[in-house]
Design a protein around this motif. Structure first.
Motif, PDB file in Angstrom:
ATOM      1  N   ARG A  37       1.073  -1.021  -0.312  1.00  0.00           N
ATOM      2  CA  ARG A  37       0.362  -0.061   0.301  1.00  0.00           C
ATOM      3  C   ARG A  37       0.610   1.262  -0.259  1.00  0.00           C
ATOM      4  NH1 ARG A  37      -2.827  -0.507   5.723  1.00  0.00           N
ATOM      5  NH2 ARG A  37      -1.330  -0.085   7.302  1.00  0.00           N
ATOM      6  N   VAL A  47       1.847  -4.541   3.008  1.00  0.00           N
ATOM      7  CA  VAL A  47       1.022  -5.211   4.346  1.00  0.00           C
ATOM      8  C   VAL A  47       0.931  -7.002   4.352  1.00  0.00           C
ATOM      9  CG1 VAL A  47      -1.796  -5.374   4.037  1.00  0.00           C
ATOM     10  CG2 VAL A  47      -0.415  -3.594   3.146  1.00  0.00           C
ATOM     11  N   SER A  62       1.905  -4.071  11.810  1.00  0.00           N
ATOM     12  CA  SER A  62       0.604  -3.081  11.376  1.00  0.00           C
ATOM     13  C   SER A  62      -0.680  -3.554  11.156  1.00  0.00           C
ATOM     14  CB  SER A  62       0.752  -2.292  11.078  1.00  0.00           C
ATOM     15  OG  SER A  62       1.182  -2.020   8.913  1.00  0.00           O
ATOM     16  N   VAL A  63      -1.020  -4.213  10.553  1.00  0.00           N
ATOM     17  CA  VAL A  63      -1.995  -5.310  10.426  1.00  0.00           C
ATOM     18  C   VAL A  63      -2.280  -6.911  10.630  1.00  0.00           C
ATOM     19  CG1 VAL A  63      -1.851  -4.034   7.961  1.00  0.00           C
ATOM     20  CG2 VAL A  63      -1.444  -6.396   8.408  1.00  0.00           C
ATOM     21  N   MET A  82      -9.413  -7.535   5.003  1.00  0.00           N
ATOM     22  CA  MET A  82      -8.664  -6.392   5.628  1.00  0.00           C
ATOM     23  C   MET A  82     -10.537  -6.674   6.729  1.00  0.00           C
ATOM     24  SD  MET A  82      -7.662  -4.091   3.367  1.00  0.00           S
ATOM     25  CE  MET A  82      -8.580  -3.813   2.310  1.00  0.00           C
ATOM     26  N   LEU A  85     -10.870  -1.859   9.889  1.00  0.00           N
ATOM     27  CA  LEU A  85      -9.798  -0.982   9.616  1.00  0.00           C
ATOM     28  C   LEU A  85     -10.192  -0.151  10.064  1.00  0.00           C
ATOM     29  CD1 LEU A  85     -11.817  -1.444   5.863  1.00  0.00           C
ATOM     30  CD2 LEU A  85      -9.033  -1.690   6.384  1.00  0.00           C
ATOM     31  N   ASP A  89      -5.255   3.330   7.535  1.00  0.00           N
ATOM     32  CA  ASP A  89      -5.083   1.802   6.421  1.00  0.00           C
ATOM     33  C   ASP A  89      -5.314   2.152   5.289  1.00  0.00           C
ATOM     34  OD1 ASP A  89      -7.081  -0.309   8.346  1.00  0.00           O
ATOM     35  OD2 ASP A  89      -4.766  -0.354   8.124  1.00  0.00           O
ATOM     36  N   TYR A  93      -4.161   0.320  -2.810  1.00  0.00           N
ATOM     37  CA  TYR A  93      -3.103  -0.656  -2.785  1.00  0.00           C
ATOM     38  C   TYR A  93      -2.668  -1.619  -3.532  1.00  0.00           C
ATOM     39  CZ  TYR A  93      -4.451  -1.046   2.607  1.00  0.00           C
ATOM     40  OH  TYR A  93      -5.040  -0.694   3.590  1.00  0.00           O
TER      41      TYR A  93
END
Length: 125
Positions: A37, A47, A62-63, A82, A85, A89, A93
């Motif tokens: 991203r 990601v 982070s995800v 995802m 959210l 974010d 992407y």
């Protein structure tokens, strides 16, 4: 060779989205597929990634716990689910494919040879 990304959109914080990346033009069974991203003025960041042959996955801190990468061999498609959210974010992407990635280098965009066109994800708070 083509990577077709889709599934982006405008959602509210806490919502979910699923991105899809369909690959065509060659066999990607030995490749690593990644979702990156990027926001304006910032570097492209990984990601999540998945090794097509084994299904091994790698996710950015982070995800972790919110995003899940998966693949469907029959459809030659990689997904990024995802959840939960957040406004941070928000980004464009991109899906990408690499035959050069090894353990420890998943996050290096320079190792990904093929790139999709990008799909915008906007999360409103």
């Amino acid at each position: 060779v083509q990577l077709q990304a889709s599934g982006g959109g405008l959602v509210q914080a806490g919502d979910s989205l699923r991105l899809s990346c369909t690959a065509s033009g060659r066999t990607f069974s030995t490749y690593v597929m990644g979702w990156f991203r990027q926001n304006s003025g910032k570097e492209r960041e990984l990601v999540a990634a998945i090794r097509w042959s084994s299904g091994f996955t790698y996710s950015a801190d982070s995800v972790k716990g919110r995003f899940i990468i998966s693949r469907d061999n029959a459809k030659n498609t990689v997904y990024l689910q995802m959840n939960s959210l957040k406004a941070e974010d928000t980004a464009v992407y991109y899906c990408a494919a690499s035959s050069a990635v090894t353990s420890g280098s998943y996050s290096n965009p320079g190792l990904y040879r093929y790139w999709g066109q990008g799909t915008q994800v906007t999360v409103s708070s």
